[in-house]
Design an enzyme around this catalytic site. Structure first.
Site, PDB file in Angstrom:
ATOM      1  N   GLU A 197       1.775  42.489 -13.191  1.00  0.00           N
ATOM      2  CA  GLU A 197       1.792  41.744 -12.077  1.00  0.00           C
ATOM      3  C   GLU A 197       3.111  40.765 -12.312  1.00  0.00           C
ATOM      4  O   GLU A 197       3.256  39.699 -12.086  1.00  0.00           O
ATOM      5  CB  GLU A 197       0.717  40.978 -11.787  1.00  0.00           C
ATOM      6  CG  GLU A 197      -0.275  41.660 -11.277  1.00  0.00           C
ATOM      7  CD  GLU A 197      -1.568  40.826 -10.637  1.00  0.00           C
ATOM      8  OE1 GLU A 197      -1.650  39.811 -11.004  1.00  0.00           O
ATOM      9  OE2 GLU A 197      -2.353  41.623  -9.720  1.00  0.00           O
ATOM     10  N   GLU A 387      -5.618  47.988 -10.572  1.00  0.00           N
ATOM     11  CA  GLU A 387      -6.516  47.212 -10.381  1.00  0.00           C
ATOM     12  C   GLU A 387      -7.086  47.034  -8.875  1.00  0.00           C
ATOM     13  O   GLU A 387      -6.120  47.263  -7.947  1.00  0.00           O
ATOM     14  CB  GLU A 387      -6.147  45.857 -10.725  1.00  0.00           C
ATOM     15  CG  GLU A 387      -5.657  45.442 -12.055  1.00  0.00           C
ATOM     16  CD  GLU A 387      -5.202  43.979 -12.485  1.00  0.00           C
ATOM     17  OE1 GLU A 387      -5.904  42.987 -11.408  1.00  0.00           O
ATOM     18  OE2 GLU A 387      -4.723  43.833 -13.072  1.00  0.00           O
TER      19      GLU A 387
HETATM   20  C1  BG6 Z   1      -4.872  40.099 -11.081  1.00  0.00           C
HETATM   21  C2  BG6 Z   1      -4.885  40.116 -12.439  1.00  0.00           C
HETATM   22  O1  BG6 Z   1      -3.995  39.257 -10.515  1.00  0.00           O
HETATM   23  O2  BG6 Z   1      -6.141  39.964 -10.634  1.00  0.00           O
HETATM   24  C3  BG6 Z   1      -6.001  39.969 -13.427  1.00  0.00           C
HETATM   25  O3  BG6 Z   1      -3.939  41.231 -13.182  1.00  0.00           O
HETATM   26  C4  BG6 Z   1      -7.053  38.941 -12.754  1.00  0.00           C
HETATM   27  O4  BG6 Z   1      -5.727  39.521 -14.693  1.00  0.00           O
HETATM   28  C5  BG6 Z   1      -7.328  39.823 -11.196  1.00  0.00           C
HETATM   29  O5  BG6 Z   1      -8.319  39.039 -13.216  1.00  0.00           O
HETATM   30  C6  BG6 Z   1      -8.249  39.354 -10.414  1.00  0.00           C
HETATM   31  O6  BG6 Z   1      -8.095  37.925 -10.251  1.00  0.00           O
HETATM   32  P1  BG6 Z   1      -9.221  36.777 -10.371  1.00  0.00           P
HETATM   33  O7  BG6 Z   1      -8.469  35.649 -10.324  1.00  0.00           O
HETATM   34  O8  BG6 Z   1     -10.251  37.129  -9.697  1.00  0.00           O
HETATM   35  O9  BG6 Z   1      -9.747  36.812 -11.894  1.00  0.00           O
END
Ligand code: BG6
Length: 489
Positions: A197, A387
Site C-alpha cells: 500500500e 487483500e
Molecule cells: C490494509 C493493510 O490497509 O488493510 C493491512 O495492508 C491491514 O495491513 C488491512 O490490516 C485491514 O485494515 P485493518 O485496519 O482492519 O487491519
C-alpha cells in the site's frame, strides 16, 4: 469457466500483525512495537520518553516531541508484540491453509528480523533461517509464497537515527534488505511485492476532516519518491538474481465515486483518483511521473529531490504485475456534509446505496469490478487482488464453532465480481483474502476486528490460549478453491 486453471487462491497476512516474537532471536523493534492498541473510537498511540525523562504518547503517525525517543512503557499494552504468535505456530497455521487447498500464501518479511537496526552490512542469520523454514513449509504443501518485502515496518532505529524514509540513505538500506531476500530465497519464492500500500503515505494525509499541510505533503511526496527508486532498484536486482521472479507493486485500492453530477465533484473525483491511486501505479508501472504530478506538487509547493539517475532507475525498474488491496469505495464531493464516513485510507460522504461494516467501511463488491477493469485498461499488466475481506465481530460458541455467514456473503459477492471482470478481459492471476488467520488490526490494533477463516483465541488485552479454530468460512473457502471458484454456495 472464468478463473484460469492455475488461478492462485489463497490468503494474506503481514509480519508485524501476525508473527509476534518482537524481540526474539535478535529481531530489532519497528514502529508497531511502540504502538498501543486502540479501537474504532480511540486512536492507537505511539509511546515515548521525552528529553526530561517523562513518558508520553501521541496518536500514531504524529511526530513525537523534539528530543524524545520511542519507548515501550510498562503501563501500556502493545498488541503487535505477540501478534498471533505466528513465529511459533507457523507449521500448524500453514497446515491449516493447506487443508483449505491454498495455492498461494501472502506474507511479509519483517525488515528488523533480518536487519535489526536496518543499517548493518550483513543480516541476522536467525532471521534468515526463520523465513527459509516458513517458505519450505509452504513448498511442502505446494503453496506458492507471495512475499511482501516491506509491510509498514521500517526498523525503528532507521526512523530514529535517519529520519526514516525522509532520508535518501533509506534507498540503499532497503535495497540491501531486498537483495538479501532475493538471494536467500531464490528457488523458494517467485512472487514478490516491493511495498505494501505504497500510496497510503499520501492518501493518509487528508483523513478524518484533516487537511494535510504543505510540509506534510512535501515529506510524503519525498518519501514516496525514495520508495519508488528503492522499488525500481529492487525490481532490477530481483530480475538479475532470478529471471523467473515476478515482482509487483501493491496499491491500496479504493474506488472513488463522485458525490453528484456537479462538474466540481466530477473534477474533484478525478483528481482524487490521480492523487490517491494513479500517481503510484503510474510511476511503478510506466516508469515515469505522470503529467498531472506537476499539478499535485504545485498544489502544496512541493520541491522534490529527484536526480537524473533516479529517473533512469524508475524507467528500468517497472513492475511485472499490478497488485492491490480492495475493501471499500468512497464518495468524493466538494459540498458540505455532516454525514462523513471513513475507513482504511479514505474519508468521504456516506453512500446511501451501500451498507457499512461495523468499522464504517463501505461494502461494495461492484467497486472491485470497477477497479479491476479501470486499472487493467490503464496498464495491461497481470493483476492480483492481494487483500480483500470483512473485518467483523465473531462469536465463539460453547462448542468451539464460529458461524460467520456475513464473511462468506462478503467474499462470495467479491469473487463474483472478479469473475465478471475476468470475463470482460482482465488478466487476473490470483486472490489472497486478508487476514486468512485472525490477526492484529493495523488500523485499530484490535483482535476483535477479525478477518480470518481461522479463529485465534486471543482478545484485545492479549489474553487467550492462541488456539486455532475453524470458522464456517473455512469449509466454504475450501469448496471455493476445490471448484476453482465455481461453487460459491
Ligand atoms: C490494509 C493493510 O490497509 O488493510 C493491512 O495492508 C491491514 O495491513 C488491512 O490490516 C485491514 O485494515 P485493518 O485496519 O482492519 O487491519
Amino acid at each position: 469457466m472464468s478463473f484460469r486453471k492455475d488461478f492462485l487462491w489463497g490468503g494474506a497476512i503481514a509480519a508485524n500483525q501476525a508473527e509476534g516474537a518482537w524481540n526474539v532471536d535478535g529481531r530489532g523493534p519497528a514502529m508497531t512495537d511502540v504502538t498501543t492498541g486502540g479501537s474504532v473510537k480511540e486512536p492507537r498511540y505511539v509511546t515515548y520518553i521525552d528529553k526530561e525523562g517523562n513518558p508520553g504518547k501521541v496518536p500514531s503517525h504524529h511526530p513525537i516531541p523534539e528530543g524524545a525517543h520511542y519507548a515501550v512503557l510498562d503501563d501500556h499494552y502493545y498488541p503487535n508484540h505477540d501478534g498471533i504468535d505466528f513465529y511459533h505456530h507457523y507449521k500448524e497455521d500453514i497446515a491449516l491453509l493447506a487443508e483449505m487447498g491454498f495455492k498461494v500464501f501472502r506474507l511479509s518479511i519483517s525488515w528488523s528480523r533480518l536487519y535489526p537496526n536496518g543499517d548493518e552490512k550483513t543480516p541476522n542469520p536467525k532471521g534468515v533461517a526463520f523465513y527459509r523454514d516458513v517458505f519450505e513449509e509452504c513448498r511442502k504443501y505446494g503453496i506458492e509464497p507471495l512475499v511482501t518485502i516491506w509491510h509498514f515496518d521500517t526498523p525503528l532505529y532507521l526512523e530514529e537515527h535517519y529520519g526514516g524514509w525522509n532520508n535518501r540513505q533509506l534507498i540503499d538500506f532497503y535495497v540491501r534488505f531486498a537483495t538479501t531476500c532475493f538471494q536467500e530465497y531464490k528457488g523458494l519464492v517467485k512472487y514478490w511485492l516491493t511495498f505494501n500500500e505504497i500510496n497510503g503515505t499520501v492518501m493518509g494525509l487528508d483523513l478524518f476532516g484533516n487537511k494535510g499541510t504543505d510540509e506534510e505533503y512535501q515529506s510524503a511526496y519525498q518519501q514516496l519518491h525514495y520508495q519508488f527508486v528503492a522499488s525500481a532498484k529492487a525490481v532490477q536486482i530481483g530480475h538479475q538474481i532470478d529471471p523467473e521472479n515476478m515482482i509487483g507493486c501493491m496499491i491500496c485500492g479504493i474506488t472513488f465515486y463522485p458525490g453528484s453530477s456537479d462538474p466540481d465533484d466530477i473534477l474533484a473525483n478525478r483528481y482524487q483518483w490521480e492523487k490517491g491511486i494513479f500517481y503510484c501505479g503510474d510511476v511503478q508501472c510506466k516508469g515515469k511521473y505522470p503529467t498531472y504530478a506537476t499539478r499535485l506538487w504545485n498544489e502544496h509547493h512541493v520541491q522534490l529531490d529527484i536526480t537524473d539517475e533516479d529517473r533512469e532507475e524508475l524507467k528500468k525498474g517497472t513492475v511485472d504485475m499490478y497488485t492491490f488491496s480492495y475493501y471499500m469505495t468512497s464518495v468524493v464531493t466538494t459540498h458540505e456534509s455532516d454525514d462523513m464516513v471513513s475507513g482504511n485510507f479514505a474519508a468521504g460522504v456516506r453512500n446511501p446505496y451501500l451498507q457499512y461494516s461495523d468499522w464504517g467501511w463501505a461494502l461494495d463488491p461492484k467497486g472491485l469490478r470497477y477497479y479491476l477493469e479501470m486499472i487493467y485498461d490503464r496498464y495491461e499488466l497481470p493483476m492480483m487482488v492481494v487483500e480483500n475481506g470483512l473485518g467483523a465481530y465473531d462469536t465463539l460458541e460453547a462448542d468451539g464453532s464460529i458461524h460467520d455467514p456475513y464473511r462468506i456473503d462478503y467474499l462470495r459477492e467479491h469473487i463474483k465480481e472478479m469473475e465478471v471482470a475476468i470475463n470482460d478481459g482482465v488478466d487476473l492471476r490470483g486472490y489472497t483474502t486478508w487476514g486468512c488467520i485472525d490477526l492484529v488490526s493495523a488500523g485499530t490494533g484490535e483482535m476483535r476486528k477479525r478477518y480470518g477463516f481461522i479463529y485465534v483465541d486471543k482478545d484485545d488485552t492479549g489474553k487467550g490460549t492462541y488456539q486455532r479454530l475453524k470458522k464456517d468460512s473455512f469449509n466454504w473457502y475450501k469448496k471455493v478453491i476445490a471448484s476453482n471458484g465455481e461453487d460459491l454456495d
